[in-house]
Design a protein around this motif. Structure first.
Motif, PDB file in Angstrom:
ATOM      1  N   ALA A  66     -16.624   2.963 -13.204  1.00  0.00           N
ATOM      2  CA  ALA A  66     -17.616   2.960 -14.288  1.00  0.00           C
ATOM      3  C   ALA A  66     -17.056   3.607 -15.557  1.00  0.00           C
ATOM      4  CB  ALA A  66     -18.887   3.675 -13.845  1.00  0.00           C
ATOM      5  N   TYR A  67     -16.341   4.709 -15.408  1.00  0.00           N
ATOM      6  CA  TYR A  67     -15.759   5.378 -16.580  1.00  0.00           C
ATOM      7  C   TYR A  67     -14.708   4.489 -17.241  1.00  0.00           C
ATOM      8  CZ  TYR A  67     -13.390   8.719 -19.568  1.00  0.00           C
ATOM      9  OH  TYR A  67     -12.854   9.346 -20.665  1.00  0.00           O
ATOM     10  N   ALA A  68     -13.918   3.804 -16.431  1.00  0.00           N
ATOM     11  CA  ALA A  68     -12.769   3.055 -16.944  1.00  0.00           C
ATOM     12  C   ALA A  68     -13.136   1.702 -17.554  1.00  0.00           C
ATOM     13  CB  ALA A  68     -11.744   2.847 -15.824  1.00  0.00           C
ATOM     14  N   GLU A  69     -14.279   1.151 -17.217  1.00  0.00           N
ATOM     15  CA  GLU A  69     -14.610  -0.204 -17.671  1.00  0.00           C
ATOM     16  C   GLU A  69     -14.611  -0.326 -19.195  1.00  0.00           C
ATOM     17  OE1 GLU A  69     -17.233  -2.435 -14.346  1.00  0.00           O
ATOM     18  OE2 GLU A  69     -18.316  -1.008 -15.592  1.00  0.00           O
ATOM     19  N   ILE A  70     -13.892  -1.341 -19.652  1.00  0.00           N
ATOM     20  CA  ILE A  70     -13.839  -1.667 -21.075  1.00  0.00           C
ATOM     21  C   ILE A  70     -13.638  -3.179 -21.169  1.00  0.00           C
ATOM     22  CG2 ILE A  70     -11.332  -1.363 -21.322  1.00  0.00           C
ATOM     23  CD1 ILE A  70     -11.961   0.013 -24.059  1.00  0.00           C
ATOM     24  N   ALA A  71     -14.164  -3.791 -22.202  1.00  0.00           N
ATOM     25  CA  ALA A  71     -14.041  -5.245 -22.356  1.00  0.00           C
ATOM     26  C   ALA A  71     -12.608  -5.630 -22.720  1.00  0.00           C
ATOM     27  CB  ALA A  71     -14.998  -5.734 -23.437  1.00  0.00           C
ATOM     28  N   PRO A  72     -12.155  -6.797 -22.252  1.00  0.00           N
ATOM     29  CA  PRO A  72     -10.840  -7.283 -22.681  1.00  0.00           C
ATOM     30  C   PRO A  72     -10.862  -7.606 -24.171  1.00  0.00           C
ATOM     31  CG  PRO A  72     -11.973  -8.960 -21.402  1.00  0.00           C
ATOM     32  CD  PRO A  72     -12.836  -7.736 -21.366  1.00  0.00           C
ATOM     33  N   LEU A  73      -9.698  -7.779 -24.744  1.00  0.00           N
ATOM     34  CA  LEU A  73      -9.606  -8.140 -26.154  1.00  0.00           C
ATOM     35  C   LEU A  73      -9.645  -9.661 -26.282  1.00  0.00           C
ATOM     36  CD1 LEU A  73      -6.762  -5.679 -27.244  1.00  0.00           C
ATOM     37  CD2 LEU A  73      -9.226  -5.379 -27.489  1.00  0.00           C
ATOM     38  N   PRO A  74     -10.338 -10.173 -27.279  1.00  0.00           N
ATOM     39  CA  PRO A  74     -10.401 -11.627 -27.457  1.00  0.00           C
ATOM     40  C   PRO A  74      -9.115 -12.164 -28.070  1.00  0.00           C
ATOM     41  CG  PRO A  74     -11.567 -10.543 -29.244  1.00  0.00           C
ATOM     42  CD  PRO A  74     -11.118  -9.455 -28.295  1.00  0.00           C
ATOM     43  N   ASP A  78      -3.475 -18.277 -30.830  1.00  0.00           N
ATOM     44  CA  ASP A  78      -2.863 -18.463 -29.510  1.00  0.00           C
ATOM     45  C   ASP A  78      -2.469 -17.098 -28.921  1.00  0.00           C
ATOM     46  OD1 ASP A  78       0.096 -17.866 -29.964  1.00  0.00           O
ATOM     47  OD2 ASP A  78      -0.222 -19.422 -31.487  1.00  0.00           O
ATOM     48  N   PRO A  79      -2.194 -17.053 -27.613  1.00  0.00           N
ATOM     49  CA  PRO A  79      -1.896 -15.770 -26.956  1.00  0.00           C
ATOM     50  C   PRO A  79      -0.720 -15.014 -27.580  1.00  0.00           C
ATOM     51  CG  PRO A  79      -2.265 -17.479 -25.322  1.00  0.00           C
ATOM     52  CD  PRO A  79      -2.248 -18.151 -26.648  1.00  0.00           C
ATOM     53  N   ASP A  80       0.370 -15.727 -27.903  1.00  0.00           N
ATOM     54  CA  ASP A  80       1.537 -15.057 -28.460  1.00  0.00           C
ATOM     55  C   ASP A  80       1.219 -14.450 -29.827  1.00  0.00           C
ATOM     56  OD1 ASP A  80       4.291 -14.402 -27.879  1.00  0.00           O
ATOM     57  OD2 ASP A  80       4.826 -15.714 -29.565  1.00  0.00           O
ATOM     58  N   PHE A 123      -1.070  -4.524 -22.509  1.00  0.00           N
ATOM     59  CA  PHE A 123      -1.859  -5.656 -22.975  1.00  0.00           C
ATOM     60  C   PHE A 123      -1.248  -6.903 -22.360  1.00  0.00           C
ATOM     61  CE2 PHE A 123      -1.748  -2.257 -26.006  1.00  0.00           C
ATOM     62  CZ  PHE A 123      -3.064  -2.120 -26.412  1.00  0.00           C
ATOM     63  N   TRP A 124      -2.067  -7.697 -21.673  1.00  0.00           N
ATOM     64  CA  TRP A 124      -1.557  -8.871 -20.956  1.00  0.00           C
ATOM     65  C   TRP A 124      -2.468 -10.075 -21.196  1.00  0.00           C
ATOM     66  CZ3 TRP A 124      -3.932 -10.623 -16.091  1.00  0.00           C
ATOM     67  CH2 TRP A 124      -3.306 -11.765 -15.580  1.00  0.00           C
ATOM     68  N   ARG A 130      -8.432 -16.376 -20.258  1.00  0.00           N
ATOM     69  CA  ARG A 130      -8.078 -16.617 -21.661  1.00  0.00           C
ATOM     70  C   ARG A 130      -8.500 -15.468 -22.571  1.00  0.00           C
ATOM     71  NH1 ARG A 130      -5.017 -20.239 -22.860  1.00  0.00           N
ATOM     72  NH2 ARG A 130      -5.702 -20.444 -24.988  1.00  0.00           N
ATOM     73  N   VAL A 131      -8.129 -14.246 -22.141  1.00  0.00           N
ATOM     74  CA  VAL A 131      -8.362 -13.025 -22.903  1.00  0.00           C
ATOM     75  C   VAL A 131      -7.119 -12.150 -22.770  1.00  0.00           C
ATOM     76  CG1 VAL A 131     -10.881 -13.028 -22.628  1.00  0.00           C
ATOM     77  CG2 VAL A 131      -9.440 -11.847 -20.935  1.00  0.00           C
ATOM     78  N   ILE A 132      -7.101 -11.071 -23.532  1.00  0.00           N
ATOM     79  CA  ILE A 132      -6.043 -10.077 -23.392  1.00  0.00           C
ATOM     80  C   ILE A 132      -6.615  -8.940 -22.545  1.00  0.00           C
ATOM     81  CG2 ILE A 132      -4.503  -8.464 -24.568  1.00  0.00           C
ATOM     82  CD1 ILE A 132      -3.864 -11.419 -25.183  1.00  0.00           C
TER      83      ILE A 132
END
Length: 162
Positions: A66-74, A78-80, A123-124, A130-132
């Motif tokens: 619960a403490y660690a949860e954070i949304a991915p980055l949009p 393109d990904p690169d 960051f992956w 389809r998110v970072i």
């Protein structure tokens, strides 16, 4: 009155010792050897409240989920290009250093100015969602006082305003 004076002397010595230890690099911690993407996942959150992870929900029984949860980055393009933009944002941040940049992965270290604590951030590009995906964790200490969340949210904000 004498006790108060000695207490102040002890407090000053502790503070000076801590600052000196930081400046000598004794508070950097050991670089993790298990970072990166393994089976479509970044490393789990830390077992203490000093990390954030956009994949925390993959570990439902984790004590700090619960403490660690954070949304991915949009994605921003393109990904690169998105990872390149994240790298640009990181390069503008105090104490930041890009350690590794691969086509779908970015690893950075953040060193605090005064005490020289080091946080590791990954960051992956997740091709399925389809998110970072992101993970940021302190190497030392039980609590990060919200620093990792604040840093990732700052990157999110700067990424969104580009």
């Amino acid at each position: 009155m004498v006790i108060v004076k000695w207490a102040l002397v002890v407090i000053a010595v502790v503070i000076i010792t801590g600052l000196l230890a930081g400046q000598l690099g004794l508070l950097k911690g050991t670089p993790p050897t298990d970072l990166g993407v393994h089976d479509g996942r970044l490393k789990p959150p830390s077992k203490t409240p000093n990390s954030v992870s956009s994949q925390a929900s993959l570990y439902p029984d984790h004590p700090q989920r619960a403490y660690a949860e954070i949304a991915p980055l949009p994605l921003k393009g393109d990904p690169d290009a998105t990872l390149d933009r994240i790298a640009e944002v990181i390069r503008t941040m105090d104490g930041a250093k890009i350690v590794k940049r691969e086509p779908d992965y970015l690893y950075a270290q953040f060193t605090t100015r005064l005490m020289k604590y080091v946080d590791d951030a990954e960051f992956w590009f997740d091709p399925v969602d389809r998110v970072i995906q992101v993970r940021s964790a302190s190497r030392l200490g039980k609590s990060d006082l919200g620093v990792n969340r604040e840093r990732i949210e700052s990157i999110r904000h700067k990424l969104g305003s580009s």
